[in-house]
Design a protein around this motif. Structure first.
Motif, PDB file in Angstrom:
ATOM      1  N   ASN A 266       1.033  -1.163   0.054  1.00 26.40           N
ATOM      2  CA  ASN A 266       0.157  -0.048   0.025  1.00 26.40           C
ATOM      3  C   ASN A 266       0.725   1.443  -0.090  1.00 26.40           C
ATOM      4  O   ASN A 266       1.600   1.422   0.847  1.00 26.40           O
ATOM      5  CB  ASN A 266      -0.978  -0.097   1.187  1.00 26.40           C
ATOM      6  CG  ASN A 266      -2.160   0.893   1.203  1.00 26.40           C
ATOM      7  OD1 ASN A 266      -1.794   2.111   0.580  1.00 26.40           O
ATOM      8  ND2 ASN A 266      -3.127   0.728   1.659  1.00 26.40           N
ATOM      9  N   PRO A 267       0.891   2.117  -1.149  1.00 26.76           N
ATOM     10  CA  PRO A 267       1.641   3.210  -1.150  1.00 26.76           C
ATOM     11  C   PRO A 267       1.562   4.262  -0.084  1.00 26.76           C
ATOM     12  O   PRO A 267       2.182   5.098   0.129  1.00 26.76           O
ATOM     13  CB  PRO A 267       1.618   3.799  -2.303  1.00 26.76           C
ATOM     14  CG  PRO A 267      -0.034   3.559  -3.033  1.00 26.76           C
ATOM     15  CD  PRO A 267      -0.228   1.861  -2.235  1.00 26.76           C
ATOM     16  N   THR A 268       0.142   4.384   0.434  1.00 25.67           N
ATOM     17  CA  THR A 268      -0.058   5.149   1.555  1.00 25.67           C
ATOM     18  C   THR A 268       0.764   5.059   2.939  1.00 25.67           C
ATOM     19  O   THR A 268       0.914   5.955   3.629  1.00 25.67           O
ATOM     20  CB  THR A 268      -1.423   5.451   1.592  1.00 25.67           C
ATOM     21  OG1 THR A 268      -1.936   4.194   2.412  1.00 25.67           O
ATOM     22  CG2 THR A 268      -2.417   5.608   0.641  1.00 25.67           C
ATOM     23  N   HIS A 269       1.239   3.831   3.025  1.00 27.37           N
ATOM     24  CA  HIS A 269       2.383   3.483   4.065  1.00 27.37           C
ATOM     25  C   HIS A 269       3.787   3.559   3.664  1.00 27.37           C
ATOM     26  O   HIS A 269       4.448   3.077   4.533  1.00 27.37           O
ATOM     27  CB  HIS A 269       1.988   2.050   4.574  1.00 27.37           C
ATOM     28  CG  HIS A 269       0.489   1.894   5.132  1.00 27.37           C
ATOM     29  ND1 HIS A 269      -0.332   0.766   5.003  1.00 27.37           N
ATOM     30  CD2 HIS A 269      -0.315   2.758   5.770  1.00 27.37           C
ATOM     31  CE1 HIS A 269      -1.539   0.963   5.515  1.00 27.37           C
ATOM     32  NE2 HIS A 269      -1.340   2.226   6.105  1.00 27.37           N
TER      33      HIS A 269
ATOM     34  N   GLU B 275       5.934   5.747   6.034  1.00 28.66           N
ATOM     35  CA  GLU B 275       6.053   5.163   7.374  1.00 28.66           C
ATOM     36  C   GLU B 275       6.563   3.719   7.552  1.00 28.66           C
ATOM     37  O   GLU B 275       7.394   3.479   8.598  1.00 28.66           O
ATOM     38  CB  GLU B 275       4.590   4.911   7.928  1.00 28.66           C
ATOM     39  CG  GLU B 275       3.818   6.073   8.518  1.00 28.66           C
ATOM     40  CD  GLU B 275       2.371   5.732   8.911  1.00 28.66           C
ATOM     41  OE1 GLU B 275       2.136   4.461   9.196  1.00 28.66           O
ATOM     42  OE2 GLU B 275       1.755   6.484   9.045  1.00 28.66           O
TER      43      GLU B 275
ATOM     44  N   GLY C  39      -0.118   8.527  -2.272  1.00 26.38           N
ATOM     45  CA  GLY C  39       0.479   8.521  -0.829  1.00 26.38           C
ATOM     46  C   GLY C  39       1.819   8.382  -0.885  1.00 26.38           C
ATOM     47  O   GLY C  39       2.440   8.400   0.368  1.00 26.38           O
TER      48      GLY C  39
END
Lengths: 381, 260
Positions: free
Chosen positions: A134-137, A140, A283
């Protein structure tokens, strides 16, 4: 380590050399000599006195044949003698077990008695399509994996890690790295400001990637990095700025361009080809950076260039006689303040004899003249 | 025509942008990820109901606090919290596309808190034989071809331009990020299908006949899984019938709501 055998009409028929480019274009019969040739060239760099040889990680692409940079580094570990093995780098967020990266780097470091430089990257947007991370992570996971790896290298185990993306009850890597406290960290980047700010805070080396843009945009990136170091309370060291660039040296300027140019276009038009959606998944990059990049980068990437004059004058690559190449490097180094040159001698589908000739001329006639200005030189394929 | 009011509602300390209009029994409409706006369909529904269109967490106007959201469960709880904040008692719930997925997840868990359910081309089911398009890999023209029966109609070009308008860039980026957080590559919950029996509500399933994004097998599976459900195919519409055939959708939804 580009795939050198794409058909002439590849770029007309396919919108990307990544993720979805049909792997029927890969022929293992041609791949066998190609891998070994690229490895020979990196071994030659070691023999010619280059300070380092670089490998990197990309997936599902004709751009490069190194889904596992650590395997390539392992191939080189016992056949090189003095050059650093620069892994530029492992794409940390792709892995659910960052300890595997910590372990493999430590293995290489012990085997080579401390010749490893460990690069760590968020990775291109394309990798998030290929590995379904998931690129939104992305950011992080990158930071947490980095923290975990550094702790695994520097803290006596066993310890437990109870993070957001990673939770392990037992972290206790064997072997531990040879270098103390751990192998040097280089972070390659293509201009995202949050990466540069973080690298400056960590006091790591930032490498300005060659695919970013023109000399001027890349100079600005290096300048921003220097400012970040100042903001973090210290003056940037020359050795903290790495300058990645394609280099080709031949007997004369004319010969150099004649020999290099067709292979440059193969690289720029085919191998760099990707879609904006693949390059910037949601993201993966901060909103401020994306808005800037959407305007800047996708318009000015080499795949959108059309004439050699643009490529040459904007400083995407350095191509010429030994004297020309030396002059430009000294000029660039003077204006950017980099102390590390990461030269890419292999381009697109250039034949082996060209790459080898270029490396030999560089080592013999250019490199000695860079030493007095304190420049280290590594090469990547 | 009912014009909507735009307001900011505080939900557990987070700002939520809410569009609302009309009077009557409450109806929550969970928007699709492409048009997080008040639409002509909402005006029609607002002629008989009080319509609430809350902007999902992460989308422009509701982006604050988005980092707390990781899973579909978080969204369901968010909407329970929103209902409490608005003091809504057993609202009717409608959802389109991604919003339909949230509505379905809500309905399998807490159907006693809802009056009835309308799903429009809902995402959420995992049907390996009928995969959903990877919308986040598509450019403007590709996305329009996937979402619309008539990809080059003024309506489609307005909703999904070839390149986002400058003033819409940030909103587009935020919306794509929010969608990716919950729906990266596989916009589904593999367990949703087997829990559809928990939807103990009257349900209306609407599906665009020219659907290229979420195959109609998904609509049929929702219909098969929810005991008290009816299914209607919408002619001349793709993935967004509430946009492309809003009058037809309005008629069907209003007649369903009146009897539910």
């Amino acid at each position: 380590m580009p795939w050198a055998y794409l058909p002439e009409d590849f770029a007309q028929k396919h919108n990307s050399a990544w993720v979805t480019a049909p792997n029927s274009f890969y022929d293992p019969e041609l791949g066998h000599p190609l891998y070994n040739r690229y490895l020979d060239e990196l071994e030659l760099a070691d023999q010619l006195g280059f300070d380092g040889v670089c490998v990197n990680e990309h997936h599902q692409t004709a751009y490069g044949g190194m889904p596992s940079p650590n395997i390539m580094a392992a191939c080189l570990a016992r056949r090189t003698k003095q050059a650093k093995l620069v892994i530029l780098g492992n794409v940390l967020p792709l892995y659910d077990h960052p300890q595997r990266v910590a372990e493999e780097i430590a293995m290489l470091d012990v085997i080579t008695k401390g010749r490893v430089i460990s690069g760590m990257v968020v990775g291109t947007g394309m990798e998030y399509f290929s590995y379904r991370i998931n690129p939104t992570h992305a950011r992080e996971r990158f930071h947490e994996a980095h923290d975990l790896i550094i702790k695994a290298w520097t803290t006596e185990g066993p310890f437990s890690w109870d993070g957001t993306h990673y939770r392990f009850r037992y972290v206790n890597i064997w072997p531990r790295p040879y270098q103390r406290p751990h192998p040097p960290i280089w972070i390659p980047g293509s201009g995202s400001s949050e990466t540069m700010e973080w690298v400056a805070q960590q006091k790591y080396t930032y490498m300005v990637l060659p695919t970013l843009a023109s000399f001027e945009l890349r100079r600005q990136a290096a300048e921003y990095f220097s400012q970040c170091c100042a903001k973090a309370g210290y003056s940037v060291r020359h050795a903290q700025i790495g300058w990645g660039i394609g280099i080709y040296v031949s007997e004369t300027d004319e010969a150099a361009r004649r020999e290099y140019e067709p292979h440059y276009w193969y690289y720029a038009r085919n191998l760099l080809k990707t879609t904006p959606q693949q390059a910037l998944p949601p993201g993966h990059t901060s909103i401020a950076s994306v808005t800037g990049m959407m305007k800047r980068r996708l318009e000015s990437r080499p795949s959108n260039l059309s004439t050699w004059k643009e490529v040459d004058e904007a400083g995407y690559v350095i191509v010429g006689s030994p004297e020309t190449v030396r002059q430009r490097l000294e000029d660039y180094a003077g204006r950017v303040g980099f102390g590390l040159l990461i030269a890419n001698f292999s381009v697109g589908n250039a034949p082996r004899e060209y790459t080898e000739k270029s490396m030999r001329l560089f080592a013999e006639k250019v490199m000695p003249k860079l030493r007095p200005i304190n420049m280290d030189v590594a090469t990547m394929m | 025509m009912t014009s909507c009011k735009e307001e900011i509602v505080k939900v557990r300390g987070r700002n939520v942008k809410l569009l609302r209009g009309g009077e009557g029994m409450p109806l929550i409409f969970l928007h699709d990820p492409f048009c997080p706006n008040w639409l002509p369909l909402h005006d029609r529904l607002a002629s008989e109901y009080e319509v609430f269109v809350p902007i999902h967490p992460g989308f422009a106007g509701s982006e604050n606090g988005f980092e707390q959201f990781e899973t579909m469960e978080d969204l369901v709880v968010h909407y329970l919290d929103l209902c409490e904040a608005l003091k809504l008692d057993r609202p009717a719930l409608a959802g389109a596309s991604f919003g339909g997925w949230i509505a379905a997840e809500w309905a399998i868990r807490y159907s006693e808190r809802l009056r009835c359910l309308v799903l429009i081309d809902a995402l959420g089911l995992r049907l390996p034989a009928a995969p959903v398009a990877d919308v986040l890999s598509l450019d403007g023209p590709g996305l329009r071809r996937t979402l619309f029966a008539e990809p080059n109609s003024p309506l489609a070009l307005e909703a999904i331009p070839d390149t986002p308008r400058v003033d819409a860039i940030v909103g587009t980026i935020l919306g794509r990020r929010a969608l990716a957080r919950f729906a990266w590559q596989f916009p589904d919950d593999p367990r949703l299908l087997r829990y559809l029996y928990r939807v103990r509500l009257p349900a209306l399933i609407l599906w665009g006949e020219c659907e290229e994004c979420v195959p109609s097998a998904h609509g049929r599976a929702f219909h098969d899984g929810i005991a008290d459900s009816e299914f209607a195919a919408i002619a001349g519409a793709g993935h967004l019938p509430h946009l492309e055939a809003s009058e037809e959708c309005a008629k069907l939804i209003l007649s369903f709501l009146r009897k539910s």
